[in-house]
Design a protein around this motif. Structure first.
Motif, PDB file in Angstrom:
ATOM      1  N   MET A 240     -13.811   7.098  13.503  1.00 15.23           N
ATOM      2  CA  MET A 240     -12.916   6.939  12.411  1.00 15.23           C
ATOM      3  C   MET A 240     -13.210   6.850  11.110  1.00 15.23           C
TER       4      MET A 240
ATOM      5  N   MET B 238      -4.228  -4.448  12.390  1.00 18.21           N
ATOM      6  CA  MET B 238      -3.811  -3.546  11.382  1.00 18.21           C
ATOM      7  C   MET B 238      -3.161  -2.282  11.530  1.00 18.21           C
ATOM      8  N   PHE B 239      -3.086  -1.791  12.855  1.00 19.96           N
ATOM      9  CA  PHE B 239      -2.817   0.174  12.807  1.00 19.96           C
ATOM     10  C   PHE B 239      -0.891  -0.429  12.817  1.00 19.96           C
TER      11      PHE B 239
ATOM     12  N   HIS C 133     -11.320   3.056  16.385  1.00 22.18           N
ATOM     13  CA  HIS C 133     -11.098   2.706  14.754  1.00 22.18           C
ATOM     14  C   HIS C 133     -13.318   3.359  14.135  1.00 22.18           C
TER      15      HIS C 133
ATOM     16  N   VAL D 210       0.746  -1.163  -0.057  1.00 20.97           N
ATOM     17  CA  VAL D 210      -0.117  -0.313  -0.192  1.00 20.97           C
ATOM     18  C   VAL D 210       1.224   1.349   0.101  1.00 20.97           C
TER      19      VAL D 210
ATOM     20  N   ASN E  15      -9.494   6.073  -1.282  1.00 23.24           N
ATOM     21  CA  ASN E  15      -8.628   6.224  -0.062  1.00 23.24           C
ATOM     22  C   ASN E  15      -9.544   4.634   0.717  1.00 23.24           C
TER      23      ASN E  15
ATOM     24  N   VAL F  91       4.522  -0.823   8.150  1.00 25.04           N
ATOM     25  CA  VAL F  91       4.653  -0.182   6.710  1.00 25.04           C
ATOM     26  C   VAL F  91       5.573   1.347   7.401  1.00 25.04           C
TER      27      VAL F  91
ATOM     28  N   ARG G  56       0.244  -3.496  11.603  1.00 26.19           N
ATOM     29  CA  ARG G  56       0.771  -2.984  10.764  1.00 26.19           C
ATOM     30  C   ARG G  56       1.466  -1.795   9.776  1.00 26.19           C
TER      31      ARG G  56
ATOM     32  N   VAL H  30      -7.835  -4.947  14.557  1.00 27.87           N
ATOM     33  CA  VAL H  30      -7.619  -3.875  13.946  1.00 27.87           C
ATOM     34  C   VAL H  30      -6.705  -3.656  14.591  1.00 27.87           C
TER      35      VAL H  30
HETATM   36  O1  LIG Z   1      -3.776   0.821   3.959  1.00 28.74           O
HETATM   37  C1  LIG Z   1      -3.605   1.071   5.084  1.00 28.74           C
HETATM   38  N1  LIG Z   1      -3.156  -0.039   5.956  1.00 28.74           N
HETATM   39  C2  LIG Z   1      -2.255  -1.022   5.648  1.00 28.74           C
HETATM   40  C3  LIG Z   1      -3.798  -1.531   6.233  1.00 28.74           C
HETATM   41  C4  LIG Z   1      -3.450  -3.217   6.212  1.00 28.74           C
HETATM   42  C5  LIG Z   1      -1.668  -3.549   6.041  1.00 28.74           C
HETATM   43  C6  LIG Z   1      -1.022  -3.307   5.857  1.00 28.74           C
HETATM   44  C7  LIG Z   1      -1.435  -1.450   6.067  1.00 28.74           C
HETATM   45  C8  LIG Z   1      -4.279   3.241   5.453  1.00 28.74           C
HETATM   46  C9  LIG Z   1      -4.145   3.732   4.260  1.00 28.74           C
HETATM   47  C10 LIG Z   1      -4.361   4.705   4.923  1.00 28.74           C
HETATM   48  C11 LIG Z   1      -4.402   5.890   3.804  1.00 28.74           C
HETATM   49  C12 LIG Z   1      -5.385   5.719   2.898  1.00 28.74           C
HETATM   50  C13 LIG Z   1      -5.493   4.332   2.180  1.00 28.74           C
HETATM   51  C14 LIG Z   1      -4.825   3.222   3.128  1.00 28.74           C
HETATM   52  N2  LIG Z   1      -2.859   3.258   6.554  1.00 28.74           N
HETATM   53  C15 LIG Z   1      -2.947   3.810   6.962  1.00 28.74           C
HETATM   54  C16 LIG Z   1      -3.938   3.467   8.371  1.00 28.74           C
HETATM   55  C17 LIG Z   1      -5.428   5.140   8.491  1.00 28.74           C
HETATM   56  C18 LIG Z   1      -6.034   4.786   9.182  1.00 28.74           C
HETATM   57  C19 LIG Z   1      -6.867   2.603   9.403  1.00 28.74           C
HETATM   58  C20 LIG Z   1      -7.547   2.036  10.158  1.00 28.74           C
HETATM   59  C21 LIG Z   1      -7.316   1.104  10.492  1.00 28.74           C
HETATM   60  C22 LIG Z   1      -8.497   0.181  10.915  1.00 28.74           C
HETATM   61  C23 LIG Z   1      -9.525   0.887  11.054  1.00 28.74           C
HETATM   62  C24 LIG Z   1      -9.442   2.358  10.720  1.00 28.74           C
HETATM   63  C25 LIG Z   1      -8.765   3.059  10.236  1.00 28.74           C
HETATM   64  S1  LIG Z   1      -5.002   1.770   8.805  1.00 28.74           S
HETATM   65  N3  LIG Z   1      -1.679   3.707   8.238  1.00 28.74           N
HETATM   66  C26 LIG Z   1      -1.363   3.618   7.220  1.00 28.74           C
HETATM   67  C27 LIG Z   1       0.061   3.744   7.161  1.00 28.74           C
HETATM   68  C28 LIG Z   1       1.324   4.014   6.499  1.00 28.74           C
HETATM   69  C29 LIG Z   1       0.321   3.231   5.088  1.00 28.74           C
HETATM   70  C30 LIG Z   1      -0.848   2.291   4.850  1.00 28.74           C
HETATM   71  C31 LIG Z   1      -1.323   2.787   6.071  1.00 28.74           C
END
Ligand SMILES: O=C(NC1CCCCC1)[C@H](C1CCCCC1)n1c(-c2ccc(-c3ccccc3)s2)nc2ccccc21
Length: 233
Positions: A211, A89-90, A208, A30, A44, A96, A92, A86
């Motif tokens: 959010m 996911m944060f 979350h 991502v 997004n 990232v 990971r 969740v």
């Molecule tokens: O894709 C993403 N994360 C993948 C999840 C699965 C594992 C790999 C990473 C998203 C993107 C954010 C921008 C828009 C597209 C999605 N992401 C987030 C998140 C912000 C909020 C998040 C969330 C999670 C659960 C519930 C409510 C909200 S995740 N922080 C990041 C930091 C660095 C790179 C990507 C990042």
């Protein structure tokens, strides 16, 4: 002087977890996508739901390889996955974000996430967490075991036999404690700081649903799996 060396059994446990962690990488990177273009909030949101759906599947495969997990009560296995998805996911996302990349790439990535559609009030706690994870410079063994510890949290909702979960988590904590002393001998409290991040992670994950619901767009669509995991809709 407590027995510090990691014994054969713990080494085997660590190998099983790290192999599973590496085998189940997120299919699509991502960060690369976000560095390419600035997407609209709708794009997004779709990207997040796609990433999240594949990450949950990756998480299930990883969890099945945690020694002892499959011998837990079946319903407790589901409760642990649902309760940790969740946070995983944060965690990971933080890994990232903290991946070694040129400073300007990190700055662009931060900008893209800041402008992704997530309401501003969540940005500070989220990036504080990402930066605090980055500062730890965790080795991949620590990342993998920390993820396993997060999943094996005994006090998730609906867990019927928390003691059984606690026994597994304690085994992981013991390995992680020894690993931290071996990997970061100069930092006395490294292990304690690492566990402190799990508290920050739980607090961050608490928001979350809000959010997602206040993502700057109308008509938020979720897949059935995400409705289940994200407590939305
Ligand atoms: O894709 C993403 N994360 C993948 C999840 C699965 C594992 C790999 C990473 C998203 C993107 C954010 C921008 C828009 C597209 C999605 N992401 C987030 C998140 C912000 C909020 C998040 C969330 C999670 C659960 C519930 C409510 C909200 S995740 N922080 C990041 C930091 C660095 C790179 C990507 C990042």
């Amino acid at each position: 002087k407590e027995k510090l060396e990691i014994n054969r059994e713990q080494r085997a446990l660590m190998k099983a977890i790290v192999d599973a962690y590496n085998r189940h990488q997120i299919p699509e990177d991502v960060a690369k996508k976000l560095l390419q273009d600035q997407y609209s909030p709708e794009e997004n949101f779709l990207l997040l739901t796609e990433m999240a759906t594949s990450q949950v599947q990756v998480l299930v495969e990883f969890t099945k390889n945690i020694p002892g997990f499959l011998s837990l009560d079946r319903e407790d296995q589901i409760a642990l996955l649902k309760g940790s998805a969740v946070e995983a996911m944060f965690l990971r996302s933080a890994q990232v974000f903290s991946r070694k990349m040129p400073t300007e790439h990190t700055d662009v990535l931060e900008e893209r996430v800041r402008k992704s559609g997530i309401p501003d009030e969540f940005m500070t706690p989220m990036f504080n967490f990402y930066k605090s994870i980055g500062e730890l410079h965790m080795v991949q063994e620590e990342q993998a075991i920390l993820t396993a510890i997060t999943i094996l949290t005994p006090d998730r909702p609906y867990v019927k036999d928390p003691q059984a979960v606690e026994r597994l988590q304690e085994t992981m904590l013991d390995v992680l404690r020894k690993l931290c002393v071996l990997q970061h001998p100069q930092e006395q409290q490294y292990f304690a700081r690492l566990l402190g991040r799990l508290t920050e992670l739980r607090t961050l994950s608490h928001y979350h649903s809000e959010m997602l619901a206040s993502w700057r767009m109308n008509d938020h669509k979720f897949t059935p799996l995400l409705c289940e995991i994200w407590d939305v809709q």
